[in-house]
Scaffold this motif. Structure first.
Motif, PDB file in Angstrom:
ATOM      1  N   HIS A  53       0.831  -1.208   0.000  1.00  0.00           N
ATOM      2  CA  HIS A  53       0.000   0.000   0.000  1.00  0.00           C
ATOM      3  C   HIS A  53       0.863   1.254   0.000  1.00  0.00           C
ATOM      4  O   HIS A  53       0.514   2.251  -0.651  1.00  0.00           O
ATOM      5  CB  HIS A  53      -0.915  -0.011   1.221  1.00  0.00           C
ATOM      6  CG  HIS A  53      -1.824   1.166   1.306  1.00  0.00           C
ATOM      7  ND1 HIS A  53      -2.940   1.312   0.505  1.00  0.00           N
ATOM      8  CD2 HIS A  53      -1.772   2.282   2.098  1.00  0.00           C
ATOM      9  CE1 HIS A  53      -3.543   2.462   0.804  1.00  0.00           C
ATOM     10  NE2 HIS A  53      -2.860   3.064   1.765  1.00  0.00           N
ATOM     11  N   ASP A  67       2.483   1.251  -3.730  1.00  0.00           N
ATOM     12  CA  ASP A  67       1.551   1.495  -4.832  1.00  0.00           C
ATOM     13  C   ASP A  67       0.123   1.348  -4.309  1.00  0.00           C
ATOM     14  O   ASP A  67      -0.477   0.271  -4.377  1.00  0.00           O
ATOM     15  CB  ASP A  67       1.811   0.499  -5.970  1.00  0.00           C
ATOM     16  CG  ASP A  67       0.978   0.787  -7.212  1.00  0.00           C
ATOM     17  OD1 ASP A  67       0.154   1.731  -7.179  1.00  0.00           O
ATOM     18  OD2 ASP A  67       1.142   0.067  -8.224  1.00  0.00           O
ATOM     19  N   PRO A  68      -0.462   2.440  -3.776  1.00  0.00           N
ATOM     20  CA  PRO A  68      -1.806   2.360  -3.201  1.00  0.00           C
ATOM     21  C   PRO A  68      -2.870   1.920  -4.199  1.00  0.00           C
ATOM     22  O   PRO A  68      -3.861   1.298  -3.811  1.00  0.00           O
ATOM     23  CB  PRO A  68      -2.071   3.794  -2.713  1.00  0.00           C
ATOM     24  CG  PRO A  68      -0.714   4.393  -2.548  1.00  0.00           C
ATOM     25  CD  PRO A  68       0.140   3.773  -3.615  1.00  0.00           C
ATOM     26  N   SER A  69      -2.693   2.238  -5.479  1.00  0.00           N
ATOM     27  CA  SER A  69      -3.702   1.853  -6.461  1.00  0.00           C
ATOM     28  C   SER A  69      -3.748   0.339  -6.661  1.00  0.00           C
ATOM     29  O   SER A  69      -4.821  -0.245  -6.834  1.00  0.00           O
ATOM     30  CB  SER A  69      -3.418   2.536  -7.803  1.00  0.00           C
ATOM     31  OG  SER A  69      -2.142   2.155  -8.304  1.00  0.00           O
ATOM     32  N   ALA A  70      -2.584  -0.313  -6.653  1.00  0.00           N
ATOM     33  CA  ALA A  70      -2.529  -1.767  -6.814  1.00  0.00           C
ATOM     34  C   ALA A  70      -2.850  -2.494  -5.518  1.00  0.00           C
ATOM     35  O   ALA A  70      -3.313  -3.638  -5.527  1.00  0.00           O
ATOM     36  CB  ALA A  70      -1.157  -2.194  -7.320  1.00  0.00           C
ATOM     37  N   HIS A  71      -2.585  -1.835  -4.380  1.00  0.00           N
ATOM     38  CA  HIS A  71      -2.838  -2.432  -3.068  1.00  0.00           C
ATOM     39  C   HIS A  71      -3.649  -1.430  -2.240  1.00  0.00           C
ATOM     40  O   HIS A  71      -3.096  -0.730  -1.390  1.00  0.00           O
ATOM     41  CB  HIS A  71      -1.524  -2.776  -2.370  1.00  0.00           C
ATOM     42  CG  HIS A  71      -0.620  -3.665  -3.172  1.00  0.00           C
ATOM     43  ND1 HIS A  71      -0.701  -5.036  -3.147  1.00  0.00           N
ATOM     44  CD2 HIS A  71       0.382  -3.364  -4.042  1.00  0.00           C
ATOM     45  CE1 HIS A  71       0.209  -5.549  -3.956  1.00  0.00           C
ATOM     46  NE2 HIS A  71       0.875  -4.568  -4.505  1.00  0.00           N
ATOM     47  N   PRO A  72      -4.941  -1.342  -2.470  1.00  0.00           N
ATOM     48  CA  PRO A  72      -5.752  -0.303  -1.813  1.00  0.00           C
ATOM     49  C   PRO A  72      -5.878  -0.469  -0.299  1.00  0.00           C
ATOM     50  O   PRO A  72      -6.091   0.504   0.404  1.00  0.00           O
ATOM     51  CB  PRO A  72      -7.120  -0.443  -2.496  1.00  0.00           C
ATOM     52  CG  PRO A  72      -7.130  -1.825  -3.057  1.00  0.00           C
ATOM     53  CD  PRO A  72      -5.722  -2.149  -3.409  1.00  0.00           C
ATOM     54  N   ASP A  73      -5.757  -1.701   0.204  1.00  0.00           N
ATOM     55  CA  ASP A  73      -5.888  -1.919   1.643  1.00  0.00           C
ATOM     56  C   ASP A  73      -4.587  -1.555   2.352  1.00  0.00           C
ATOM     57  O   ASP A  73      -3.513  -2.028   1.972  1.00  0.00           O
ATOM     58  CB  ASP A  73      -6.239  -3.378   1.941  1.00  0.00           C
ATOM     59  CG  ASP A  73      -7.637  -3.742   1.463  1.00  0.00           C
ATOM     60  OD1 ASP A  73      -8.487  -2.834   1.381  1.00  0.00           O
ATOM     61  OD2 ASP A  73      -7.876  -4.930   1.168  1.00  0.00           O
TER      62      ASP A  73
END
Length: 493
Positions: free
Chosen positions: A165, A168-174
């Protein structure tokens, strides 16, 4: 002369300090080592064991023609609840094997919270007769898979920070990862096993003060503790070289560190992207204990099918013919499409090669559910370098990468671990003084080599969960050290 004596005394203090660490870490990790070795042996030979123990479900009499695959699936569906969801179909991997149809019960937990306990239904492909069913977590092999990972994410959980997260928050939103307490405990223990192995190698390493100590031989005639010490050292140092690789590759499967490592590999050495529309689902959604998805493919998307106003999807028999034409390995599983028109359209049939597999056998086929056209073919060659290296380690860990040789090495490692634990226990038993415990006592501040301090620091930085446990141990050691002088003073008074 004084300098030589001081050096010898310092070396002796270091050895005693490392031996004390080795002893207590062994006490802590020995139960896990026994569990991992015994369950690992069962998993290593799970295929022949499964055939032996469940012959009535897996083996059939070879006959002439077979019943259409979709009729077999219909028979299997009649023997599960109406609310069970068809998960996947594994056509017979050989002429004397049954068809396996997997169903998800309505209360099955989804990845990553837990791994759904699939109900496996078996059908005779020649007669269409229902043979029976089982839970994939049942029996000896299911038990071994459960305890080897200490029940994974099943049971109580904690939520820990997600490195993915942050990267890369977009790939790992949690922002957090749900981690089973048992699995986290196994991850911490695994790193302590690395400490055990490193300290054991240090104690075995030749030193001038122990010139008479044999390195690769056993003094059988000496008997007693000396004999057990030689066996323990010889077996331990051989197994340590192998076991380090198994521990490191096994950690990539742990829920906390493994998921964070997956995020790192995807950024440092990204995989090739396949230009095709996808659904919200990922291959990790289909990861089962009885049907593993390759480590590097967990985050791969499930590609979407275009409808083109076609009335219905292809049958499983059609997909089976395509899979055979594509030379998928016998034992491949056909995963049913999951449709979500409101989110990402129609899913695809996914065909995955059987598990366990070599890196070269890692292959996933995505088929348009209406036309049968190949949307994408994913192999290990498309993965990034770190992901391929991790998959290689996993394949070696499973005893598959180099065939029989890898399995022999894995067997030697498991047996060696059990022998090391047994000989360590025998050494302790032999060295106990009459009426005493034989446990190592702290004698002031231990002499720890700088190399050991650096190693522990590096391990604590790479494996944060272990780092926290190391800080707890150091805090306890410091507290005990401060209490000891006060206790000794009171006793002297």
């Amino acid at each position: 002369m004084a300098t030589i004596e001081q050096t010898a005394s310092k070396d002796t203090a270091r050895v005693r300090g490392i031996w004390r660490i080795h002893f207590w870490v062994a006490v802590f990790t020995a139960p896990a080592l026994i569990v991992l070795a015994c369950s690992g042996l069962i998993i290593l030979y799970s295929q022949p064991l499964d055939t032996l123990l469940n012959r009535d479900l897996l083996v059939v009499d070879r006959q002439g023609s077979t019943v259409p695959l979709d009729e077999q699936i219909a028979t299997a569906r009649q023997h599960v609840g109406a609310d069970y969801v068809l998960d996947a179909v594994t056509p017979p991997p050989g002429p004397e094997r049954s068809t396996r149809v997997d169903f998800l019960p309505p209360d099955a937990a989804e990845y990553p919270a837990a791994e759904g306990n699939v109900t496996q239904v078996f059908v005779d492909p020649y007669t269409g007769r229902y043979l029976g069913q089982r839970s994939e977590l049942s029996g000896l092999i299911g038990w071994a898979n459960q305890v080897h990972r200490l029940f994974g994410n099943d049971g109580p959980q904690v939520r820990l920070p997600s490195l993915g997260h942050l990267i890369d928050p977009s790939a790992h939103p949690d922002a957090t990862i749900p981690v089973g307490i048992g699995n986290l405990w196994m991850e911490i223990t695994a790193v302590w096993i690395l400490v055990l192995l490193a300290s054991g190698i240090y104690l075995w390493w030749p030193r001038a003060a122990e010139a008479a100590k044999p390195l690769l031989t056993v003094r059988w005639r000496r008997g007693g503790r000396v004999r057990w010490r030689d066996v323990h050292a010889l077996v331990g140092v051989v197994v340590a070289v192998i076991l380090i690789g198994y521990v490191l590759s096994g950690l990539t499967w742990s829920r906390f560190w493994g998921e964070n490592w997956r995020a790192v590999t995807s950024v440092v050495t990204p995989s090739l992207q396949i230009d095709a529309p996808s659904t919200p689902a990922t291959m990790g959604d289909y990861d089962r204990l009885g049907r593993r998805i390759a480590w590097a493919a967990i985050d791969d998307p499930v590609y979407a099918s275009t409808n083109n106003d076609l009335p219905q999807r292809l049958s499983f028999a059609d997909v089976d013919r395509i899979a055979k034409g594509e030379h998928m390995l016998p034992g491949y599983a056909i995963i049913a499409p999951t449709d979500s028109p409101e989110d990402g359209g129609y899913g695809s049939y996914v065909v995955v090669n059987p598990w366990p597999q070599k890196v070269s056998e890692q292959r996933t086929l995505y088929l348009n559910q209406f036309t049968g056209a190949t949307i994408a073919t994913a192999t290990a060659d498309q993965e990034g370098a770190l992901a391929r290296l991790t998959s290689f380690g996993v394949a070696v860990h499973m005893g598959n990468q180099f065939g029989v040789l890898t399995r022999i090495v894995a067997t030697v490692a498991c047996v060696g671990v059990l022998l090391s634990v047994a000989t360590g226990l025998a050494m302790w038993w032999k060295r106990r003084p009459p009426g005493g415990t034989g446990l190592p006592a702290a004698t002031g501040r231990p002499e720890i080599p700088r190399t050991a301090v650096v190693l522990l620091t590096v391990l604590g930085a790479i494996y944060p969960a272990f780092g926290v446990s190391l800080l707890v141990v150091l805090a306890l050691e410091t507290a005990i050290g401060r209490l000891r002088p006060a206790t000794s003073q009171r006793e002297s008074e």
